[in-house]
Write a protein that holds these residues in place. Structure first.
Motif, PDB file in Angstrom:
ATOM      1  N   PHE A 138       0.797  -1.158  -0.020  1.00 36.75           N
ATOM      2  CA  PHE A 138      -0.070   0.034  -0.275  1.00 36.75           C
ATOM      3  C   PHE A 138       0.904   1.401   0.013  1.00 36.75           C
ATOM      4  O   PHE A 138       0.490   2.418  -0.246  1.00 36.75           O
ATOM      5  CB  PHE A 138      -0.764   0.005   1.223  1.00 36.75           C
TER       6      PHE A 138
ATOM      7  N   GLU B 220      -1.251   2.600  -9.625  1.00 36.96           N
ATOM      8  CA  GLU B 220      -2.415   2.402  -9.393  1.00 36.96           C
ATOM      9  C   GLU B 220      -2.957   1.013 -10.028  1.00 36.96           C
ATOM     10  O   GLU B 220      -3.554   0.471  -9.443  1.00 36.96           O
ATOM     11  CB  GLU B 220      -3.484   3.526 -10.200  1.00 36.96           C
TER      12      GLU B 220
ATOM     13  N   PHE C 230      -1.608  -1.363  -7.563  1.00 38.27           N
ATOM     14  CA  PHE C 230      -2.413  -1.229  -6.278  1.00 38.27           C
ATOM     15  C   PHE C 230      -4.012  -2.124  -6.292  1.00 38.27           C
ATOM     16  O   PHE C 230      -4.398  -2.710  -5.473  1.00 38.27           O
ATOM     17  CB  PHE C 230      -3.049   0.185  -5.767  1.00 38.27           C
TER      18      PHE C 230
ATOM     19  N   HIS D 105      -0.116   7.565  -0.643  1.00 39.66           N
ATOM     20  CA  HIS D 105      -0.738   6.200  -1.326  1.00 39.66           C
ATOM     21  C   HIS D 105      -1.251   5.154  -0.109  1.00 39.66           C
ATOM     22  O   HIS D 105      -2.208   4.603  -0.399  1.00 39.66           O
ATOM     23  CB  HIS D 105       0.651   5.623  -1.730  1.00 39.66           C
TER      24      HIS D 105
ATOM     25  N   ASN E  97      -4.980   3.900  -0.284  1.00 38.14           N
ATOM     26  CA  ASN E  97      -5.342   2.425  -0.332  1.00 38.14           C
ATOM     27  C   ASN E  97      -5.971   2.034   0.683  1.00 38.14           C
ATOM     28  O   ASN E  97      -6.964   1.156   0.642  1.00 38.14           O
ATOM     29  CB  ASN E  97      -4.108   1.610  -0.262  1.00 38.14           C
TER      30      ASN E  97
END
Length: 604
Positions: A152, A172, A175, A216, A220
């Motif tokens: 994450f 992204e 993720f 970030h 997440n």
């Protein structure tokens, strides 16, 4: 093949497998930065399952091969080709039924591989292995979840064109691969939710970590709440508690610097490289700027999250979703924000949310008032609630005048009833008096503050003037508890000037008739910390608050008011003569954690 020797006891033990990363899995980088790394060639084992079974059976001949395999997989790292990784993962999936505690090291070395940004075939095989091994042997689940959560905070250092620090398109994509895997794991092992929350707390970036890693990670965490609704409140609580830690470490000097640059472009606010060389910057100043930058982008992300959660694509309010989020945010506010002293901006999380509908703002005001009157709460919390209530009513333009007047009436009634109960018993002003009546003084100060700020709305008609007269302010200011002597001088001076102008009461006789207890500069400092919705200065997120959701005043109460009229010093109200304890003449400032209550403790 590399070699790695271990004793018998290192391979087999009866204890549950550790969830931390073993030292054998941590690569030692002894190369210089300017020396290119040697390409690692990974060779697949001919019969992986046979090797693992032989090792599990404590076959000494196979231990060296097993440890060599672990080291080879570890050393291959991100350099292993996608095709080789797919083959390894397929072989590992075929061995899932034998991957017990004795083979935990093999499971871990597979799970730590870098996979999230590889091709779809690698991602699918990795996800399949993780799900298979966790469902077959649940003792691997904790480590698996920790490895997913570690992703994450991933930041690609080669990306330089971020928008407000947000992940790039490729980041992204990675993720989303992690989230799909985590969501699938939670579906097959619902009890893993507790393990997930533990991992989220454990892996949260340290407050001095980079701005991007914080953003970030929070980005997440908020996405997790999209597919695991039951974890939204604890996740929001975790995010806010960590941002509170950052907020309270932002110095007053840094906030003043941001405020002085309120009309300057963002690129000119934060330090930049000049001709490829970084300017000399004070480390403490650089740290403060990093904290403010982190808080800025993370608050912006939270604002966007609340807005998208509560509104449809056309901007319509989703009322049921909004009510659910309100209860979560209110709980987080009560546990994380309300007890925090001297935060500068984190409180705007709930402030912004309340602007979505006047009903929310009214409910929040009522909740704060109940907290002020809650005798089961600590004195500090009740004082903080009074400060929040006053600041919210004064600064929020989405508060209805009816709510403002109802709150004022409740406050003045409470203060007058309090005076009726205790005023006759007050004979001497001493330290115990301050401690016993700290909430009363805070309530009076909030009342004075609201009237000073909102007098234009409260006295714009004969009907409103009649309402103000019925508040019985004269009884409050002339009581033997003498709130005018203890409240912040900035508030008192302003309140005295306003009430004299509208002929509501006359404060100067009381103010001049008693000895001042607290130093002027200390009370000004207390005013800043006590009324939390100060000017919003974070440049990247301020557009969510300023100027539409913030009430400005030309005669802002934070500016010192000088009253020079000689007539203001004439006595027109009887002065209540009282004895003053000698120690009160040198009383120090209210402490920064319990305001009035701690003031007394300094003399005990």
């Amino acid at each position: 093949m590399s070699s790695y020797r271990t004793t018998k006891t290192s391979s087999h033990n009866s204890r549950p497998p550790s969830t931390s990363t073993p030292s054998i899995l941590k690569k030692r980088n002894t190369q210089l930065n300017n020396v290119p790394k040697q390409k690692v060639q990974f060779n697949l084992v001919d019969n992986l399952k046979a090797l693992l079974i032989s090792f599990d059976q404590n076959n000494d001949k196979e231990k060296l091969k097993y440890n060599n395999l672990i080291c080879d997989i570890r050393d291959a790292g991100i350099e292993i080709k996608d095709s080789e990784l797919v083959a390894l993962l397929k072989d590992a999936r075929n061995c899932v039924n034998i991957l017990n505690e004795n083979l935990t090291l093999f499971v871990k070395v597979i799970l730590i591989l870098k996979w999230m940004n590889r091709n779809d075939e690698v991602v699918n095989e990795y996800r399949g292995f993780l799900l298979d091994v966790c469902t077959a042997h649940n003792y691997h689940t904790k480590f698996a979840i920790e490895q997913l959560v570690t992703c994450f905070s991933h930041v690609d250092t080669t990306v330089f064109d971020r928008v407000n620090g947000m992940p790039s398109e490729e980041e992204e994509r990675g993720f989303q691969n992690v989230h799909k895997t985590l969501e699938a794991l939670l579906k097959v092992i619902p009890l893993a939710k507790d393990l997930l929350m533990t991992a989220l707390r454990k892996k949260f970036p340290y407050k001095k970590s980079s701005v991007e890693s914080h953003l970030h990670y929070i980005h997440n965490l908020l996405f997790v709440t999209e597919y695991e609704k039951s974890l939204r409140k604890p996740i929001l609580s975790l995010i806010v508690s960590k941002l509170v830690e950052i907020d309270v470490h932002i110095s007053r000097e840094e906030l003043d610097r941001l405020e002085s640059n309120v009309n300057v472009g963002i690129e000119d606010i934060f330090p930049m490289d000049v001709d490829g060389e970084c300017m000399q910057v004070d480390p403490d100043k650089l740290e403060a700027e990093s904290f403010s930058h982190t808080l800025d982008v993370c608050l912006r992300r939270l604002f966007v999250y609340m807005n998208t959660t509560c509104h449809d694509p056309d901007g319509g309010l989703l009322w049921n979703d909004t009510k659910l989020l309100y209860h979560d945010l209110l709980s987080v506010f009560e546990s994380e924000i309300l007890p925090t002293y001297n935060s500068s901006h984190i409180q705007y999380v709930i402030y912004y949310f309340l602007s979505f509908k006047t009903t929310l703002a009214e409910n929040f005001s009522n909740w704060l008032w109940k907290k002020c009157c809650d005798v089961s709460s600590s004195s500090t919390i009740r004082q903080a609630a009074a400060g929040y209530l006053a600041s919210f009513l004064c600064r929020a333009p989405f508060i209805l005048n009816s709510v403002l007047k109802n709150t004022l009436f409740e406050m003045s009634t409470w203060c007058n009833n309090y005076i009726n109960r205790v005023d006759k018993s007050v004979k001497v002003v001493n330290e115990d008096l301050l401690r016993w009546h700290a909430v009363f003084y805070s309530m009076c100060q909030s009342l004075f503050y609201i009237i000073s700020f909102r007098h234009h709305d409260l006295m714009d008609s004969k009907r409103n003037l009649k309402f103000m007269e019925n508040l019985n302010l004269s009884k409050i200011v002339t009581s033997r508890l003498s709130p005018l002597r203890l409240c912040c001088s900035t508030v008192v001076n302003r309140f005295a000037h306003i009430t004299k102008t509208y002929q509501l009461t006359y404060c100067y006789a009381v103010m001049d008739g008693h000895i001042r207890i607290t130093d002027q500069s200390i009370k000004d400092e207390w005013l800043y910390s006590f009324f939390p919705f100060d000017f919003y200065v974070l440049p990247r997120s301020k557009d969510f608050i300023m100027p539409d959701l913030y009430r400005h005043f030309e005669d802002d109460i934070n500016k010192h008011v000088n009253i020079d009229d000689e007539e203001d010093k004439d006595s027109s109200l009887p002065i209540d003569t009282m004895d003053i304890s000698p120690s009160m003449l040198s009383t120090s400032s209210p402490a920064k954690t319990d305001w009035l209550g701690q003031l007394v403790n300094q003399h005990q």
